[in-house]
Design an enzyme around this catalytic site. Structure first.
Site, short mmCIF file in Angstrom:
data_model
loop_
_atom_site.label_atom_id
_atom_site.label_comp_id
_atom_site.label_asym_id
_atom_site.label_seq_id
_atom_site.Cartn_x
_atom_site.Cartn_y
_atom_site.Cartn_z
N SER B 46 0.86 -1.17 0.00
CA SER B 46 0.00 0.00 0.00
C SER B 46 0.90 1.23 0.00
CB SER B 46 -0.88 -0.03 1.25
OG SER B 46 -1.96 0.87 1.08
N GLU B 47 0.67 2.14 -0.94
CA GLU B 47 1.66 3.20 -1.16
C GLU B 47 1.76 4.21 -0.02
OE1 GLU B 47 -0.88 2.54 -3.20
OE2 GLU B 47 -1.87 4.36 -3.94
N ASN B 48 0.82 4.18 0.92
CA ASN B 48 0.99 5.07 2.08
C ASN B 48 2.01 4.53 3.08
OD1 ASN B 48 -1.04 3.05 2.58
ND2 ASN B 48 -1.51 4.08 4.48
N SER B 88 8.23 4.05 0.06
CA SER B 88 7.19 3.31 -0.64
C SER B 88 7.27 3.53 -2.15
CB SER B 88 5.83 3.77 -0.11
OG SER B 88 4.81 2.99 -0.66
#
Lengths: 231, 219
Positions: B46-48, B88
């Site tokens: 998840s890019e967060n 990320s």
């Protein structure tokens, strides 16, 4: 080495109209709630806010939008609140939309002393307009510049008087990079611990980047999308 | 009969391979996590700032400090890792993420994708989509074949502002599985159960080549 200030009001006392401020958080996760409230109370205007998102109605940066304190937002994804949309469509608010990874890395590079870098994100799209394009190993890249701010404001889980910071779960997001990119960096923490209480192996942001620190209070930690499984 | 969104997610899940690191976008892509085939172990990114996304929490497990990129509350699984946004996207740019699945408003026969902006409407931003499509090794688009007006979303050229150029490798819709070969066009590989090649041809405005070994999807 003591960077402790009394509270959010003291921490932001010298933020003036027209300042450029970075605020950590992803959506409402890990936002500096105390400093946002203090900025609203101080009623500084014409702010340029660098933050991945712009809060929701009545919370997060939505508070400063409602009070019309923000002149410009630099974000990757916005518009989760009606007031934002109204101001944007009325031309009362400027918005600079930046790909999320480019935004994160522009901030990171500011903290690393690197003025510019090349990323493939946005090549061939409208955000490439006016940007230098270079080819490396047959692939096109855009030149992007480091992004600094007068003030970086982050919220950490724990911190110590030297400004060392420890984050919890997915609250690290933009905050660790922003903490290194502010001319003045302000950290609000859920728990201020004595010097030496943090394990040096576990610290996410070294105190050298942090100028002011205080223990915040009354964290609401609102959840944007409360998804649960039914067991 | 054409698939529903769950059917599309099930078909995409067949693309997963053991050991893959995968980024799932918002919408139909998120549903793919519900259909990971048995015996296959993958890590969701998840890019967060998280690898190893677990299921949604129970009421008791909800933690405001633990969300995915869709801002939904999630949980950790054994082996989960947290990191910051800069790292990320470093992972994404460096090609460490094996598969990216995301939605789209339009895809062109060259593999261009448009999914972030409709001019003269409220624009919310591209989020991480431009970074993901510019760097992912393998991009699958999950979308409906036509828009609500019934117009094809598989076009010779995108008409909406682009998110990325020449990047989409495969499109999976309620009607078909199509691969994109730059310079050739959409290659029809599979049709949904009961959907004819003719229907896919009618609803695909971009150049469509019917693969000689076109077959029916197994869902």
């Amino acid at each position: 080495m003591n960077k402790i200030v009394a509270d959010a009001t003291t921490a932001i006392h010298d933020i003036q109209d027209g300042a450029t401020i970075m605020l950590g958080g992803f959506g409402l996760c890990g936002i500096p709630e105390n400093c946002i409230r203090a900025l609203a109370d101080k009623n500084v205007k014409e702010l340029t806010c660098i933050s991945n998102n712009a809060g929701v109605d009545e919370f997060g940066l939505g508070i400063l939008l409602k009070t019309r304190q923000i002149k410009k937002m630099m974000s990757s994804y916005v518009g989760e609140n009606a007031e934002f949309e109204r101001q944007l469509l009325n031309g009362e608010l400027e918005v600079d939309l930046i790909p999320q990874g480019t935004l994160a890395t522009r901030i990171q590079m500011a903290g690393m002393g690197i003025p510019a870098f090349f990323t493939p994100a946005g090549y061939g799209t409208e955000i490439a307009q006016g940007k230098e394009v270079r080819v490396f190993n047959g692939k096109h890249y855009l030149m992007e510049h480091a992004l600094h701010a007068d003030f970086a404001i982050v919220k950490a889980w724990k911190g110590d008087p030297a400004g060392n910071l420890l984050f919890r779960k997915t609250t690290r997001n933009f905050s660790t990079s922003m903490a290194k990119a502010g001319t003045i960096t302000i950290a609000e923490v859920e728990e201020l611990v004595p010097l030496g209480a943090l394990d040096p192996d576990q610290i996410h942001v070294a105190g050298i980047y942090v100028h002011r620190i205080f223990q915040g209070n009354q964290y609401e930690k609102r959840i944007e999308k409360r998804t649960v499984q039914i067991k | 009969m054409a698939l529903d969104k769950y059917g599309i997610a099930k078909r995409i899940a067949q693309e997963l391979q053991d050991g893959m690191y995968i980024n799932l976008g918002i919408g139909i892509p998120t549903l793919v996590a519900n259909y990971i085939p048995e015996g296959i172990s993958v890590m969701l990114q998840s890019e967060n700032g998280m690898l190893g996304i677990g299921p949604y929490p129970t009421e008791e497990e909800i933690d405001a400090d633990l969300i995915n990129a869709g801002k939904e509350t999630v949980t950790v699984i054994p082996g989960s890792v947290f990191f910051d946004s800069a790292e990320s996207f470093g992972m994404i740019r460096a090609g460490k993420v094996d598969l990216t699945v995301l939605g789209a408003m339009e895809v062109s026969e060259k593999g261009d994708i448009a999914n972030w902006k409709i001019p003269n409407k409220m624009v919310k931003g591209m989020g991480g989509a431009m970074d993901l499509v510019a760097s992912a090794k393998n991009i699958i688009v999950a979308m409906m074949h036509t828009n609500p007006k019934g117009e094809s979303k598989l076009l010779p050229e995108c008409t909406l502002p682009l998110t990325g150029v020449s990047c989409v490798k495969k499109v999976i819709t309620e009607l078909a599985v199509l691969e994109i070969e730059p310079g050739v066009g959409f290659i029809l590989k599979e049709t949904a159960p009961g959907v004819t090649v003719e229907e896919v041809q009618t609803k695909t405005l971009g150049k469509l080549i019917v693969s000689p070994d076109v077959k029916e999807m197994k869902i």
